[in-house]
Design a protein around this motif. Structure first.
Motif, mmCIF file in Angstrom:
data_model
loop_
_atom_site.group_PDB
_atom_site.id
_atom_site.type_symbol
_atom_site.label_atom_id
_atom_site.label_comp_id
_atom_site.label_asym_id
_atom_site.label_seq_id
_atom_site.Cartn_x
_atom_site.Cartn_y
_atom_site.Cartn_z
ATOM 1 N N GLU A 27 67.148 -37.559 5.676
ATOM 2 C CA GLU A 27 67.818 -36.006 6.032
ATOM 3 C C GLU A 27 66.684 -34.843 5.503
ATOM 4 O O GLU A 27 66.242 -34.469 5.425
ATOM 5 C CB GLU A 27 68.977 -36.149 6.396
ATOM 6 C CG GLU A 27 69.446 -36.792 7.483
ATOM 7 C CD GLU A 27 70.787 -36.017 8.065
ATOM 8 O OE1 GLU A 27 70.878 -35.429 8.006
ATOM 9 O OE2 GLU A 27 72.070 -36.786 7.543
ATOM 10 N N TRP A 28 67.153 -34.624 4.071
ATOM 11 C CA TRP A 28 67.021 -34.069 2.791
ATOM 12 C C TRP A 28 65.685 -33.659 2.953
ATOM 13 O O TRP A 28 64.522 -34.431 2.546
ATOM 14 C CB TRP A 28 67.641 -33.982 2.093
ATOM 15 C CG TRP A 28 67.887 -32.503 1.276
ATOM 16 C CD1 TRP A 28 68.820 -31.482 1.361
ATOM 17 C CD2 TRP A 28 67.287 -32.187 0.202
ATOM 18 N NE1 TRP A 28 68.392 -30.440 0.829
ATOM 19 C CE2 TRP A 28 67.624 -30.861 -0.349
ATOM 20 C CE3 TRP A 28 65.778 -33.058 -0.672
ATOM 21 C CZ2 TRP A 28 66.596 -29.880 -1.289
ATOM 22 C CZ3 TRP A 28 65.329 -32.197 -1.534
ATOM 23 C CH2 TRP A 28 65.665 -30.786 -2.137
ATOM 24 N N GLY A 29 65.293 -32.738 3.546
ATOM 25 C CA GLY A 29 63.509 -32.433 3.135
ATOM 26 C C GLY A 29 63.110 -32.635 4.566
ATOM 27 O O GLY A 29 61.384 -31.607 4.577
ATOM 28 N N VAL A 30 63.291 -32.721 5.004
ATOM 29 C CA VAL A 30 62.721 -33.498 6.882
ATOM 30 C C VAL A 30 62.327 -32.269 7.463
ATOM 31 O O VAL A 30 63.563 -31.945 8.162
ATOM 32 C CB VAL A 30 62.795 -34.242 7.186
ATOM 33 C CG1 VAL A 30 62.934 -35.298 8.509
ATOM 34 C CG2 VAL A 30 62.991 -35.697 6.604
ATOM 35 N N PRO A 31 61.221 -31.874 8.400
ATOM 36 C CA PRO A 31 61.235 -30.384 8.966
ATOM 37 C C PRO A 31 61.917 -31.314 10.304
ATOM 38 O O PRO A 31 62.085 -31.780 10.928
ATOM 39 C CB PRO A 31 59.975 -30.829 9.172
ATOM 40 C CG PRO A 31 59.208 -31.327 7.785
ATOM 41 C CD PRO A 31 59.965 -32.228 7.387
ATOM 42 N N LEU A 83 76.952 -24.911 8.974
ATOM 43 C CA LEU A 83 77.637 -25.942 7.604
ATOM 44 C C LEU A 83 77.551 -25.160 5.965
ATOM 45 O O LEU A 83 78.198 -25.270 5.393
ATOM 46 C CB LEU A 83 77.218 -27.092 7.647
ATOM 47 C CG LEU A 83 77.722 -28.299 9.578
ATOM 48 C CD1 LEU A 83 76.762 -29.195 9.269
ATOM 49 C CD2 LEU A 83 78.977 -28.063 9.313
ATOM 50 N N GLU A 84 76.015 -24.617 5.884
ATOM 51 C CA GLU A 84 75.390 -24.501 4.827
ATOM 52 C C GLU A 84 75.984 -22.871 4.626
ATOM 53 O O GLU A 84 76.680 -23.261 3.226
ATOM 54 C CB GLU A 84 73.786 -23.887 4.922
ATOM 55 C CG GLU A 84 72.803 -25.286 4.756
ATOM 56 C CD GLU A 84 72.616 -25.932 3.131
ATOM 57 O OE1 GLU A 84 73.726 -25.682 2.535
ATOM 58 O OE2 GLU A 84 72.067 -26.828 3.253
ATOM 59 N N GLY A 85 76.876 -22.196 5.487
ATOM 60 C CA GLY A 85 77.321 -20.922 5.152
ATOM 61 C C GLY A 85 79.110 -21.925 4.954
ATOM 62 O O GLY A 85 79.968 -21.060 4.361
ATOM 63 N N PHE A 86 79.413 -23.048 5.411
ATOM 64 C CA PHE A 86 80.396 -23.386 4.974
ATOM 65 C C PHE A 86 81.046 -23.725 3.968
ATOM 66 O O PHE A 86 81.967 -24.052 3.189
ATOM 67 C CB PHE A 86 81.734 -24.700 6.408
ATOM 68 C CG PHE A 86 82.056 -24.194 7.310
ATOM 69 C CD1 PHE A 86 83.106 -23.438 7.164
ATOM 70 C CD2 PHE A 86 81.214 -24.025 8.786
ATOM 71 C CE1 PHE A 86 83.943 -23.483 8.589
ATOM 72 C CE2 PHE A 86 82.304 -23.537 10.194
ATOM 73 C CZ PHE A 86 83.406 -23.606 9.849
ATOM 74 N N TRP A 102 69.637 -24.098 2.613
ATOM 75 C CA TRP A 102 69.454 -24.561 4.091
ATOM 76 C C TRP A 102 67.821 -24.889 4.138
ATOM 77 O O TRP A 102 67.868 -26.144 5.513
ATOM 78 C CB TRP A 102 70.224 -23.017 5.100
ATOM 79 C CG TRP A 102 69.407 -23.533 6.497
ATOM 80 C CD1 TRP A 102 70.400 -24.104 7.628
ATOM 81 C CD2 TRP A 102 68.432 -22.903 7.435
ATOM 82 N NE1 TRP A 102 69.573 -23.902 8.985
ATOM 83 C CE2 TRP A 102 68.082 -22.626 8.143
ATOM 84 C CE3 TRP A 102 67.715 -21.340 6.424
ATOM 85 C CZ2 TRP A 102 67.204 -22.728 9.446
ATOM 86 C CZ3 TRP A 102 66.438 -21.035 7.734
ATOM 87 C CH2 TRP A 102 66.537 -21.596 9.014
ATOM 88 N N MET A 103 67.129 -24.300 3.907
ATOM 89 C CA MET A 103 65.789 -24.300 4.323
ATOM 90 C C MET A 103 64.970 -25.623 3.392
ATOM 91 O O MET A 103 64.414 -26.066 3.782
ATOM 92 C CB MET A 103 64.678 -22.804 2.940
ATOM 93 C CG MET A 103 64.738 -21.611 4.028
ATOM 94 S SD MET A 103 64.526 -20.281 2.993
ATOM 95 C CE MET A 103 63.038 -21.326 2.347
ATOM 96 N N GLN A 104 65.495 -26.088 2.570
ATOM 97 C CA GLN A 104 65.558 -26.730 1.423
ATOM 98 C C GLN A 104 66.060 -28.880 2.593
ATOM 99 O O GLN A 104 65.185 -29.049 2.877
ATOM 100 C CB GLN A 104 66.436 -27.270 0.530
ATOM 101 C CG GLN A 104 65.966 -26.400 -0.403
ATOM 102 C CD GLN A 104 66.702 -26.634 -1.817
ATOM 103 O OE1 GLN A 104 68.030 -26.532 -1.981
ATOM 104 N NE2 GLN A 104 66.563 -26.713 -3.371
ATOM 105 N N ALA A 105 67.505 -28.169 3.246
ATOM 106 C CA ALA A 105 67.624 -28.818 3.709
ATOM 107 C C ALA A 105 67.028 -29.701 5.031
ATOM 108 O O ALA A 105 67.010 -29.959 5.704
ATOM 109 C CB ALA A 105 69.828 -28.909 4.483
ATOM 110 N N ASP A 157 61.171 -29.329 -1.438
ATOM 111 C CA ASP A 157 62.378 -29.178 -2.969
ATOM 112 C C ASP A 157 61.914 -30.980 -3.632
ATOM 113 O O ASP A 157 62.738 -30.411 -4.377
ATOM 114 C CB ASP A 157 63.184 -28.055 -2.790
ATOM 115 C CG ASP A 157 62.938 -27.320 -3.455
ATOM 116 O OD1 ASP A 157 61.637 -27.042 -4.582
ATOM 117 O OD2 ASP A 157 63.758 -26.283 -3.401
ATOM 118 N N HIS A 158 61.429 -31.292 -3.143
ATOM 119 C CA HIS A 158 61.908 -33.052 -3.846
ATOM 120 C C HIS A 158 61.157 -32.651 -5.018
ATOM 121 O O HIS A 158 60.344 -32.183 -5.455
ATOM 122 C CB HIS A 158 61.182 -34.149 -3.260
ATOM 123 C CG HIS A 158 61.931 -34.901 -2.004
ATOM 124 N ND1 HIS A 158 63.369 -34.915 -1.956
ATOM 125 C CD2 HIS A 158 61.854 -33.778 -0.857
ATOM 126 C CE1 HIS A 158 63.874 -35.397 -1.235
ATOM 127 N NE2 HIS A 158 63.123 -34.327 0.303
#
Length: 185
Positions: free
Chosen positions: A25-29, A42-45, A165-168, A174-175
């Motif tokens: 998931e992480w970094g997949v557009p 979720l990033e806010g939480f 969030w942008m990374q997620a 950002d790998h």
């Protein structure tokens, strides 16, 4: 025969859940407007906590917040807030819960005005993922997006949260060099 060693970003090597999240998931557009909004909420939480905590509670968050359906969440009432504050499966912060409800209302207002949330999010990079250095925790671009989100009324969207969030969601890749996903996302 020996198993092949997979090199990942260092943060993802702490447990199997983090590894799976990193690997798939992480970094997949992400182009889906609802999913972009869910991840931002979720990033806010996560503010003040670790992503691992949020990831472990993600399914409980989805159940508690009606699958992060912005129309349903925007209609939450004080009764819903009380229900959420009593839900041990999620982070029980009134401010973050109220920010998510308000975020749903803003999302819906944007959609009603013909402004697609996905188009808005990707407009900052002309629709293309950008390469990060794997070290930053915020950037001038994250600061600009944060400022615009705040101007629209979103909460818990400071530059550090926005950059995570942008990374997620793959707006920034950002790998780390050496990670098997570097340049693959």
């Amino acid at each position: 025969m020996t198993a092949k060693t997979v090199t990942r970003c260092a943060w993802a090597s702490s447990d199997p859940l983090m590894e799976a999240y990193h690997d798939t998931e992480w970094g997949v557009p992400v182009r889906d407007a609802r999913m972009l909004w869910e991840t931002l909420m979720l990033e806010g939480f996560q503010a003040g906590l670790s992503w691992q905590v949020i990831l472990r509670k993600r399914e409980a968050f989805r159940a508690a917040f009606a699958g992060f359906d912005p129309v349903a969440v925007a209609a939450f009432t004080e009764k819903d807030i009380q229900r959420l504050l009593a839900d041990a499966g999620i982070v029980r912060s009134r401010a973050k819960i109220e920010a998510t409800i308000a975020g749903a209302q803003i999302f819906n207002t944007m959609q009603a005005r013909g402004e697609d949330f996905s188009g808005f999010c990707w407009s900052f990079t002309e629709g293309k993922p950008i390469r990060g250095d794997g070290k930053a925790t915020t950037t001038p671009l994250a600061e600009a997006i944060s400022k615009e989100l705040k101007r629209r009324g979103f909460k818990f969207v400071g530059p550090t949260i926005v950059y995570a969030w942008m990374q997620a969601v793959g707006i920034v890749d950002d790998h780390a060099p050496g990670c098997f996903r570097h340049r693959a996302a």
